[in-house]
Design a protein around this motif. Structure first.
Motif, PDB file in Angstrom:
ATOM      1  N   ILE A  10       0.838  -1.207   0.000  1.00 11.65           N
ATOM      2  CA  ILE A  10       0.000   0.000   0.000  1.00 11.65           C
ATOM      3  C   ILE A  10       0.870   1.252   0.000  1.00 11.65           C
ATOM      4  CG2 ILE A  10      -1.616   1.350   1.377  1.00 11.65           C
ATOM      5  CD1 ILE A  10      -2.914  -1.203   2.240  1.00 11.65           C
ATOM      6  N   LYS A  11       1.951   1.233   0.826  1.00 14.65           N
ATOM      7  CA  LYS A  11       2.818   2.412   0.892  1.00 14.65           C
ATOM      8  C   LYS A  11       3.496   2.663  -0.451  1.00 14.65           C
ATOM      9  CE  LYS A  11       4.013   2.698   5.773  1.00 14.65           C
ATOM     10  NZ  LYS A  11       5.020   2.372   6.775  1.00 14.65           N
ATOM     11  N   ALA A  12       4.018   1.588  -1.057  1.00 12.12           N
ATOM     12  CA  ALA A  12       4.702   1.744  -2.350  1.00 12.12           C
ATOM     13  C   ALA A  12       3.728   2.241  -3.394  1.00 12.12           C
ATOM     14  CB  ALA A  12       5.312   0.415  -2.768  1.00 12.12           C
ATOM     15  N   ALA A  13       2.542   1.667  -3.407  1.00 11.31           N
ATOM     16  CA  ALA A  13       1.560   2.074  -4.405  1.00 11.31           C
ATOM     17  C   ALA A  13       1.130   3.516  -4.183  1.00 11.31           C
ATOM     18  CB  ALA A  13       0.345   1.146  -4.341  1.00 11.31           C
ATOM     19  N   SER A  14       1.053   3.942  -2.906  1.00  5.04           N
ATOM     20  CA  SER A  14       0.693   5.342  -2.622  1.00  5.04           C
ATOM     21  C   SER A  14       1.753   6.293  -3.144  1.00  5.04           C
ATOM     22  CB  SER A  14       0.518   5.556  -1.122  1.00  5.04           C
ATOM     23  OG  SER A  14      -0.445   4.689  -0.619  1.00  5.04           O
ATOM     24  N   ALA A  15       3.032   5.912  -2.971  1.00  7.11           N
ATOM     25  CA  ALA A  15       4.112   6.777  -3.463  1.00  7.11           C
ATOM     26  C   ALA A  15       4.039   6.898  -4.972  1.00  7.11           C
ATOM     27  CB  ALA A  15       5.460   6.226  -3.023  1.00  7.11           C
ATOM     28  N   ILE A  16       3.801   5.748  -5.652  1.00 10.26           N
ATOM     29  CA  ILE A  16       3.687   5.790  -7.114  1.00 10.26           C
ATOM     30  C   ILE A  16       2.473   6.631  -7.510  1.00 10.26           C
ATOM     31  CG2 ILE A  16       3.272   4.406  -9.171  1.00 10.26           C
ATOM     32  CD1 ILE A  16       4.780   2.141  -7.765  1.00 10.26           C
ATOM     33  N   ILE A  53      -3.223  22.291  -8.879  1.00 11.63           N
ATOM     34  CA  ILE A  53      -3.233  22.325  -7.422  1.00 11.63           C
ATOM     35  C   ILE A  53      -4.029  21.150  -6.867  1.00 11.63           C
ATOM     36  CG2 ILE A  53      -4.025  23.665  -5.445  1.00 11.63           C
ATOM     37  CD1 ILE A  53      -1.554  24.821  -6.613  1.00 11.63           C
ATOM     38  N   PHE A  54      -5.129  20.796  -7.550  1.00 13.36           N
ATOM     39  CA  PHE A  54      -5.888  19.620  -7.079  1.00 13.36           C
ATOM     40  C   PHE A  54      -5.021  18.372  -7.149  1.00 13.36           C
ATOM     41  CE2 PHE A  54     -10.207  21.701  -8.118  1.00 13.36           C
ATOM     42  CZ  PHE A  54     -10.240  22.238  -6.856  1.00 13.36           C
ATOM     43  N   GLY A  55      -4.233  18.253  -8.232  1.00  9.65           N
ATOM     44  CA  GLY A  55      -3.303  17.136  -8.324  1.00  9.65           C
ATOM     45  C   GLY A  55      -2.321  17.128  -7.162  1.00  9.65           C
ATOM     46  N   LEU A  56      -1.817  18.321  -6.818  1.00  9.60           N
ATOM     47  CA  LEU A  56      -0.872  18.449  -5.689  1.00  9.60           C
ATOM     48  C   LEU A  56      -1.534  18.028  -4.384  1.00  9.60           C
ATOM     49  CD1 LEU A  56       1.857  19.537  -4.543  1.00  9.60           C
ATOM     50  CD2 LEU A  56       0.704  21.702  -4.235  1.00  9.60           C
ATOM     51  N   ILE A  57      -2.809  18.427  -4.199  1.00 10.21           N
ATOM     52  CA  ILE A  57      -3.517  18.071  -2.966  1.00 10.21           C
ATOM     53  C   ILE A  57      -3.653  16.555  -2.867  1.00 10.21           C
ATOM     54  CG2 ILE A  57      -5.683  18.322  -1.689  1.00 10.21           C
ATOM     55  CD1 ILE A  57      -4.390  20.944  -1.818  1.00 10.21           C
ATOM     56  N   VAL A  58      -4.007  15.909  -4.008  1.00  4.78           N
ATOM     57  CA  VAL A  58      -4.134  14.451  -3.993  1.00  4.78           C
ATOM     58  C   VAL A  58      -2.801  13.811  -3.626  1.00  4.78           C
ATOM     59  CG1 VAL A  58      -4.550  12.448  -5.441  1.00  4.78           C
ATOM     60  CG2 VAL A  58      -6.060  14.392  -5.592  1.00  4.78           C
ATOM     61  N   ALA A 101      -0.083  11.445  -9.709  1.00  2.92           N
ATOM     62  CA  ALA A 101      -1.012  12.559  -9.551  1.00  2.92           C
ATOM     63  C   ALA A 101      -0.369  13.862  -9.979  1.00  2.92           C
ATOM     64  CB  ALA A 101      -1.479  12.664  -8.098  1.00  2.92           C
ATOM     65  N   MET A 102       0.947  13.972  -9.802  1.00  7.14           N
ATOM     66  CA  MET A 102       1.615  15.224 -10.162  1.00  7.14           C
ATOM     67  C   MET A 102       1.783  15.394 -11.659  1.00  7.14           C
ATOM     68  SD  MET A 102       1.697  16.979  -7.656  1.00  7.14           S
ATOM     69  CE  MET A 102       2.557  18.355  -8.388  1.00  7.14           C
ATOM     70  N   ILE A 103       1.414  14.341 -12.457  1.00 12.21           N
ATOM     71  CA  ILE A 103       1.396  14.532 -13.914  1.00 12.21           C
ATOM     72  C   ILE A 103       0.392  15.626 -14.270  1.00 12.21           C
ATOM     73  CG2 ILE A 103       0.865  13.392 -16.117  1.00 12.21           C
ATOM     74  CD1 ILE A 103       1.903  10.845 -14.969  1.00 12.21           C
ATOM     75  N   ALA A 104      -0.583  15.859 -13.383  1.00 15.85           N
ATOM     76  CA  ALA A 104      -1.553  16.930 -13.593  1.00 15.85           C
ATOM     77  C   ALA A 104      -0.870  18.273 -13.781  1.00 15.85           C
ATOM     78  CB  ALA A 104      -2.508  17.001 -12.399  1.00 15.85           C
ATOM     79  N   LEU A 158      -0.378  15.162  -1.882  1.00 15.15           N
ATOM     80  CA  LEU A 158      -0.094  15.425  -0.461  1.00 15.15           C
ATOM     81  C   LEU A 158      -0.880  14.478   0.430  1.00 15.15           C
ATOM     82  CD1 LEU A 158      -0.105  19.315  -0.168  1.00 15.15           C
ATOM     83  CD2 LEU A 158       1.833  17.785  -0.075  1.00 15.15           C
ATOM     84  N   ILE A 159      -2.169  14.258   0.078  1.00  8.82           N
ATOM     85  CA  ILE A 159      -2.978  13.359   0.902  1.00  8.82           C
ATOM     86  C   ILE A 159      -2.406  11.954   0.851  1.00  8.82           C
ATOM     87  CG2 ILE A 159      -5.246  12.246   1.032  1.00  8.82           C
ATOM     88  CD1 ILE A 159      -6.439  14.927   0.190  1.00  8.82           C
ATOM     89  N   LEU A 160      -1.992  11.503  -0.347  1.00 10.80           N
ATOM     90  CA  LEU A 160      -1.440  10.151  -0.466  1.00 10.80           C
ATOM     91  C   LEU A 160      -0.157  10.008   0.340  1.00 10.80           C
ATOM     92  CD1 LEU A 160      -1.979   9.205  -4.188  1.00 10.80           C
ATOM     93  CD2 LEU A 160      -2.981   8.140  -2.193  1.00 10.80           C
ATOM     94  N   LEU A 161       0.651  11.084   0.403  1.00  9.36           N
ATOM     95  CA  LEU A 161       1.949  10.956   1.077  1.00  9.36           C
ATOM     96  C   LEU A 161       1.851  11.161   2.585  1.00  9.36           C
ATOM     97  CD1 LEU A 161       4.472  12.687  -1.306  1.00  9.36           C
ATOM     98  CD2 LEU A 161       4.179  10.272  -0.863  1.00  9.36           C
ATOM     99  N   PHE A 162       1.055  12.174   3.016  1.00  7.38           N
ATOM    100  CA  PHE A 162       1.122  12.572   4.431  1.00  7.38           C
ATOM    101  C   PHE A 162      -0.111  12.208   5.238  1.00  7.38           C
ATOM    102  CE2 PHE A 162       3.788  15.771   2.214  1.00  7.38           C
ATOM    103  CZ  PHE A 162       4.984  15.269   2.663  1.00  7.38           C
ATOM    104  N   ALA A 163      -1.257  12.032   4.578  1.00  9.38           N
ATOM    105  CA  ALA A 163      -2.480  11.737   5.341  1.00  9.38           C
ATOM    106  C   ALA A 163      -3.222  10.600   4.664  1.00  9.38           C
ATOM    107  CB  ALA A 163      -3.348  12.996   5.416  1.00  9.38           C
ATOM    108  N   ASN A 164      -2.486   9.514   4.419  1.00  5.20           N
ATOM    109  CA  ASN A 164      -3.045   8.453   3.583  1.00  5.20           C
ATOM    110  C   ASN A 164      -4.235   7.764   4.257  1.00  5.20           C
ATOM    111  OD1 ASN A 164      -3.458   6.345   1.866  1.00  5.20           O
ATOM    112  ND2 ASN A 164      -1.285   6.104   1.436  1.00  5.20           N
ATOM    113  N   PRO A 165      -5.416   7.826   3.640  1.00  6.74           N
ATOM    114  CA  PRO A 165      -6.574   7.168   4.246  1.00  6.74           C
ATOM    115  C   PRO A 165      -6.507   5.645   4.130  1.00  6.74           C
ATOM    116  CG  PRO A 165      -7.189   8.152   2.163  1.00  6.74           C
ATOM    117  CD  PRO A 165      -5.769   8.532   2.396  1.00  6.74           C
ATOM    118  N   LEU A 166      -5.722   5.137   3.171  1.00  2.00           N
ATOM    119  CA  LEU A 166      -5.691   3.685   2.950  1.00  2.00           C
ATOM    120  C   LEU A 166      -4.945   2.955   4.061  1.00  2.00           C
ATOM    121  CD1 LEU A 166      -4.848   3.695  -0.845  1.00  2.00           C
ATOM    122  CD2 LEU A 166      -7.066   3.475   0.231  1.00  2.00           C
ATOM    123  N   LEU A 167      -4.041   3.683   4.768  1.00  2.00           N
ATOM    124  CA  LEU A 167      -3.273   3.024   5.826  1.00  2.00           C
ATOM    125  C   LEU A 167      -4.093   2.864   7.098  1.00  2.00           C
ATOM    126  CD1 LEU A 167       0.180   4.759   5.363  1.00  2.00           C
ATOM    127  CD2 LEU A 167      -0.450   2.458   4.748  1.00  2.00           C
TER     128      LEU A 167
END
Lengths: 83, 223
Positions: free
Chosen positions: A7-13, A66-71, A18-21, A73-82
């Protein structure tokens, strides 16, 4: 335990993807800047108004990036999947 | 990279870094504007402070007049306060504070204030009937989309300011974390980055936020 790592690796990817946005706003703002340069070349006395309008347009075009950046940030620092 | 630190909890109320930094910035802004508006003179030769203060107010009034129209000059005071608050918050990275606008609570508060202003002034100027009619135009089945549009506006405004400032904070954090071992480079490299993120982006984003507030409030009144 292994599931957590996956899950962590997939979140980083996912955050990277997301930053391709960022491509969209880059093209959009470049377009806005180019058109503003053209407009100033045609009408130099309206430079103040043109810059003001261009900044607003560029800022609105930035939103999806910016929405891409928010996504990301959420994946890296406030991941709901963990959990 | 962490969010704003929580210093302590008082009766379930969390005293965060954002709140303390906002207090510091309010104190600085208060002192600066007190010094600028002291000894105002209508006749004779005005002092340097009065000239600076008058320039700021006149510039903002002209901006409000040209963006919102001459009949809406009464918003000038609010817009100037908003702009000054955002400028002081955003450039606080220069003195080593974490910008309060790099916190969703602050940016969404400001965005919700804008949202309330738009709708309150819109209802007051065009009347409730006309205001409600705006939502079923051009066709009645577009009602959900029109309502959604109204709510994405503060959302995007809040996220835009937050995203820009947080992006700057994160990049500066990464740069400082990477430079801890390099003594000399550590003194040189952050300087231009600070000027870009805490100077240019900060000023631009405060301008953009104020400008969008003005445009949408004026649009709501004139619809």
């Amino acid at each position: 335990m292994e599931g957590l790592f996956i899950i962590k690796a997939a979140s980083a990817i996912g955050a990277g993807l997301a930053m391709i946005a960022g491509i969209g706003p880059g093209i959009g703002q470049g377009f806005a800047g180019g058109k503003a340069a053209e407009a100033v070349g045609r009408q130099p006395e309206a430079q103040g108004d043109i810059i003001k309008t261009m900044l607003i347009g560029a800022a609105v075009a930035e939103t999806c990036g910016i929405f891409g950046l928010i996504v990301a940030l959420i994946l890296l620092f406030a991941n709901p999947l963990l959990g | 990279m962490n969010g704003p630190e929580i210093y302590c909890t008082i009766f379930g109320f969390e005293l965060t870094e954002t709140i303390v930094n906002t207090w510091i910035i309010m104190a600085i802004a208060f002192v600066i504007f007190y010094l600028l508006t002291r000894n105002l003179k209508a006749e004779g030769r005005p002092g340097k402070a009065q000239i600076i203060g008058e320039t700021i107010v006149t510039t903002m009034d002209n901006l409000v007049g040209s963006t919102m129209g001459k009949d809406k000059m009464r918003f000038g005071a609010y817009m100037l306060s908003l702009m000054m608050f955002l400028v002081f918050c955003n450039v606080s990275g220069f003195i080593g504070l974490r910008a309060p606008t790099a916190d969703l609570n602050v940016t969404f508060t400001l965005a919700i204030m804008t949202f309330c202003m738009i709708h309150f002034n819109s209802i007051r100027s065009v009347g409730l009937k006309h205001y409600a009619k705006e939502y079923i135009e051009p066709l009645p089945f577009l009602l959900p989309i029109n309502i959604l549009e109204q709510f994405t506006l503060p959302l995007s405004m809040g996220f835009r300011l937050f995203g820009n400032m947080t992006g700057g904070v994160i990049i500066m954090g990464l740069v400082y974390a990477g430079l801890t071992e390099m003594m000399f480079l550590g003194l040189v490299i952050p300087v231009p980055l600070h000027f870009y993120f805490d100077g240019f982006v900060a000023a631009l984003q405060s301008f953009v936020f104020t400008m969008l507030t003005m445009v949408f409030v004026a649009k709501g009144i004139d619809q």
